[in-house]
Write an enzyme that holds these catalytic residues in place. Sequence first.
Site, PDB file in Angstrom:
ATOM      1  N   LYS A 147       0.802  -1.237   0.000  1.00  0.00           N
ATOM      2  CA  LYS A 147       0.000   0.000   0.000  1.00  0.00           C
ATOM      3  C   LYS A 147       0.832   1.285   0.000  1.00  0.00           C
ATOM      4  O   LYS A 147       0.386   2.335   0.462  1.00  0.00           O
ATOM      5  CB  LYS A 147      -1.019   0.050   1.172  1.00  0.00           C
ATOM      6  CG  LYS A 147      -1.846  -1.174   1.385  1.00  0.00           C
ATOM      7  CD  LYS A 147      -2.350  -1.848   0.135  1.00  0.00           C
ATOM      8  CE  LYS A 147      -3.469  -1.155  -0.581  1.00  0.00           C
ATOM      9  NZ  LYS A 147      -3.902  -1.971  -1.763  1.00  0.00           N
TER      10      LYS A 147
ATOM     11  N   SER B 242      -4.931   2.862   4.055  1.00  0.00           N
ATOM     12  CA  SER B 242      -5.125   2.260   2.738  1.00  0.00           C
ATOM     13  C   SER B 242      -5.296   0.742   2.876  1.00  0.00           C
ATOM     14  O   SER B 242      -6.183   0.135   2.262  1.00  0.00           O
ATOM     15  CB  SER B 242      -3.912   2.596   1.849  1.00  0.00           C
ATOM     16  OG  SER B 242      -4.043   1.998   0.589  1.00  0.00           O
TER      17      SER B 242
ATOM     18  N   HIS C 109       7.318  -6.947  -2.515  1.00  0.00           N
ATOM     19  CA  HIS C 109       7.097  -6.483  -1.136  1.00  0.00           C
ATOM     20  C   HIS C 109       8.081  -7.192  -0.191  1.00  0.00           C
ATOM     21  O   HIS C 109       7.991  -7.024   1.024  1.00  0.00           O
ATOM     22  CB  HIS C 109       5.686  -6.848  -0.653  1.00  0.00           C
ATOM     23  CG  HIS C 109       4.565  -6.179  -1.374  1.00  0.00           C
ATOM     24  ND1 HIS C 109       4.552  -4.840  -1.674  1.00  0.00           N
ATOM     25  CD2 HIS C 109       3.373  -6.662  -1.807  1.00  0.00           C
ATOM     26  CE1 HIS C 109       3.399  -4.542  -2.286  1.00  0.00           C
ATOM     27  NE2 HIS C 109       2.681  -5.626  -2.385  1.00  0.00           N
TER      28      HIS C 109
HETATM   29  S1  PPS Z   1      -0.616  -3.080  -3.119  1.00  0.00           S
HETATM   30  O1  PPS Z   1      -1.888  -3.796  -2.830  1.00  0.00           O
HETATM   31  O2  PPS Z   1       0.371  -3.250  -2.056  1.00  0.00           O
HETATM   32  O3  PPS Z   1      -0.078  -3.391  -4.445  1.00  0.00           O
HETATM   33  O4  PPS Z   1      -1.057  -1.540  -3.105  1.00  0.00           O
HETATM   34  P1  PPS Z   1      -0.179  -0.323  -3.645  1.00  0.00           P
HETATM   35  O5  PPS Z   1      -0.322  -0.237  -5.108  1.00  0.00           O
HETATM   36  O6  PPS Z   1       1.192  -0.397  -3.065  1.00  0.00           O
HETATM   37  O7  PPS Z   1      -0.878   0.920  -2.961  1.00  0.00           O
HETATM   38  C1  PPS Z   1      -2.193   1.330  -3.282  1.00  0.00           C
HETATM   39  C2  PPS Z   1      -2.290   2.802  -2.914  1.00  0.00           C
HETATM   40  O8  PPS Z   1      -1.586   3.574  -3.914  1.00  0.00           O
HETATM   41  C3  PPS Z   1      -2.487   4.531  -4.451  1.00  0.00           C
HETATM   42  N1  PPS Z   1      -2.156   4.872  -5.837  1.00  0.00           N
HETATM   43  C4  PPS Z   1      -1.929   6.138  -6.252  1.00  0.00           C
HETATM   44  N2  PPS Z   1      -1.873   7.293  -5.567  1.00  0.00           N
HETATM   45  C5  PPS Z   1      -1.649   8.433  -6.275  1.00  0.00           C
HETATM   46  N3  PPS Z   1      -1.483   8.447  -7.606  1.00  0.00           N
HETATM   47  C6  PPS Z   1      -1.514   7.304  -8.341  1.00  0.00           C
HETATM   48  N4  PPS Z   1      -1.351   7.362  -9.648  1.00  0.00           N
HETATM   49  C7  PPS Z   1      -1.739   6.074  -7.647  1.00  0.00           C
HETATM   50  N5  PPS Z   1      -1.845   4.774  -8.028  1.00  0.00           N
HETATM   51  C8  PPS Z   1      -2.097   4.064  -6.920  1.00  0.00           C
HETATM   52  C9  PPS Z   1      -3.845   3.852  -4.317  1.00  0.00           C
HETATM   53  O9  PPS Z   1      -4.897   4.754  -4.499  1.00  0.00           O
HETATM   54  C10 PPS Z   1      -3.732   3.293  -2.903  1.00  0.00           C
HETATM   55  O10 PPS Z   1      -3.767   4.311  -1.904  1.00  0.00           O
HETATM   56  P2  PPS Z   1      -5.118   4.817  -1.187  1.00  0.00           P
HETATM   57  O11 PPS Z   1      -4.646   5.709  -0.069  1.00  0.00           O
HETATM   58  O12 PPS Z   1      -5.837   3.606  -0.668  1.00  0.00           O
HETATM   59  O13 PPS Z   1      -5.896   5.571  -2.214  1.00  0.00           O
END
Ligand code: PPS
Length: 287
Positions: free
Chosen positions: A44, A129, A99
Amino acid sequence: MSSVEYIHYRGIDMPTEAHTMESLEYAQNFSVEDTDVFSVTYPKSGTAWMQEILPLLLNDGDLTPIQTIPNWDRAPWLEEKRLAVVVDQLKSPRALVTHFPYRLMPHSFHASKAKVIYVMRNPMDVMVSSYYFHQMAAFLQDPGTFEEFMDKFLEGRVLFGKWTDHVKGWRHTDLGDRIMYITYEEMVQDLPAALRRMSDFLGRKLSDEVIQKIAEHCSFKTMKTNNMSNFSLVPKIYMDSDKSPFLRKGVAGDWKNHFSSEQQAKFTSVIRKDLEKESFSLPWSLD
Ligand code: PPS
């Protein structure tokens, strides 16, 4: 009680939906190439975002990968079973994500010249998240109440272990200039500048126009509408976006809408204690 079981491997828990003993052994024996680029994240912290960014940075902004290949196949997870299926289709330079804590990286990684971009996110936002993700993903255990999930998170009774252990491990590597650190918050604040820093680190010479184009295609808004990146290809029985979309808010500081002042005090004191002997400091204030 949740009926979802996790696989326990060398001290960490992972969902059985994507990980098996075979996939984890496969990862251990994976043959890392000098040109490979890994994005390393605690869950996340921006993994899917990097699955969008890396293929574009490595292909001079060519949109084909992000428009035609689902994120889990274009920049696969090192530890997931999907890697063995798609490995032969990956074009050099390969983009991978993981991860894994540093101690679980494959032997060949250490002997290689592969580069790492470690993305770190404010742990309070990571926890928020993750809390929503546990509600929408059927392959994850019920998070319980927000308070209960916070305790699990702080004790490390969550996927991929304790956040502070992950950060500490990846802060103390012998990778030298093969690793760069960036924060999710830096990417939210000024994506073109973050992309420039990453492309310089990867030795790509990209024009300002290409950087701008990549930034537009990797914006939260654009990714949300990209079916190759928004997890809409995953059947609803596994990921229910009506409960919470994968691309949920995409902002820094959402924890402020969720933490009481007591919870914040508890959270920050545990994180500070875990890191008290560390020479590095966190790039954000936890207050
Ligand atoms: S995972 O399940 O571990 O693969 O999740 P991960 O991709 O690491 O994290 C998901 C969060 O990243 C946010 N996200 C973004 N934020 C801003 N801009 C972009 N382009 C973007 N892409 C993914 C996603 O919305 C999740 O955060 P939260 O706070 O839940 O919105």
